[in-house]
Design an enzyme around this catalytic site. Sequence first.
Site, short mmCIF file in Angstrom:
data_model
loop_
_atom_site.label_atom_id
_atom_site.label_comp_id
_atom_site.label_asym_id
_atom_site.label_seq_id
_atom_site.Cartn_x
_atom_site.Cartn_y
_atom_site.Cartn_z
N ARG A 113 93.36 11.45 13.37
CA ARG A 113 92.46 10.96 14.40
C ARG A 113 92.12 12.08 15.37
O ARG A 113 93.01 12.68 15.95
CB ARG A 113 93.10 9.78 15.14
CG ARG A 113 92.15 9.10 16.12
CD ARG A 113 92.72 7.80 16.64
NE ARG A 113 93.95 7.97 17.39
CZ ARG A 113 94.51 7.04 18.13
NH1 ARG A 113 93.93 5.84 18.21
NH2 ARG A 113 95.62 7.25 18.78
N THR A 117 87.34 12.14 20.08
CA THR A 117 86.46 11.03 19.70
C THR A 117 87.23 9.79 19.26
O THR A 117 86.66 8.70 19.20
CB THR A 117 85.56 11.46 18.53
OG1 THR A 117 86.36 11.70 17.36
CG2 THR A 117 84.78 12.72 18.88
N ASP A 209 104.15 6.95 19.23
CA ASP A 209 103.51 7.61 18.09
C ASP A 209 104.44 7.48 16.89
O ASP A 209 105.50 8.10 16.84
CB ASP A 209 103.25 9.09 18.41
CG ASP A 209 102.45 9.77 17.32
OD1 ASP A 209 102.90 9.78 16.15
OD2 ASP A 209 101.37 10.31 17.63
N ASP A 212 105.38 10.79 15.03
CA ASP A 212 106.33 11.62 15.77
C ASP A 212 107.73 11.03 15.74
O ASP A 212 108.71 11.76 15.58
CB ASP A 212 105.87 11.78 17.22
CG ASP A 212 104.71 12.75 17.37
OD1 ASP A 212 104.43 13.49 16.40
OD2 ASP A 212 104.08 12.77 18.43
#
Length: 218
Positions: A113, A117, A209, A212
């Site tokens: 991603r 944006t 995340d 992560d």
Amino acid sequence: METAPPDPVPASLVVVRHPLVQHKLAILRDRGTPTKIFKELVDEIAMLMAYEATADLALDEVAVETPLERTVGHRVAGKKLTLVPILRAGLGMVEGILRLVPAARVGHIGLYRDHDTLEPVDYYFKVPGDAAERDFFVLDPMLATGGSAVSAVASLKRAGATRIKFLCLVAAPAGARRLADAHPDVTIYCASLDRELNAQGYILPGLGDAGDRLFGTR
């Protein structure tokens, strides 16, 4: 305090509310859960969710010789299931499902991603060539904005896939709606439909995340 999403839940969304799934999800969310335990929980939740998601697989009757007599049993019909993790976080869901369905094939879709944006960028795609004859589970722990999920499913359809399900751990209402609007034929399975996205596109309350936390890069 967590509240219910204000908008209608897409008809294609299934929230797996099994007590073991919800118990493990609560530990998964905890910021203090270490990488090793986080990996194990993602693995276990994925397996439990796949049990629900495989409930409608077609079966063929087969003759079976037991130690005592001949009987009729059932086996999954046609081509085997194909798991397609969205790299990299989706990899954490593969092994749990493979323990449930060891004959499943594994493809890969590489998407990331763009942080500006929030839209997906495609960099890798590899699935079995006979896609039209297979059932596909697309795997990603997070369904946030929905961009990566929509792109992954579209890539599978271009390859000929017609039977696709999407499995995630937590989903945001906006992402679930976006995927359902773009691909209404795809059933979405999640362990929780969370409240909303923040300004950075992270799910709230979420679990951080997932990539992560799975790979120790947080």
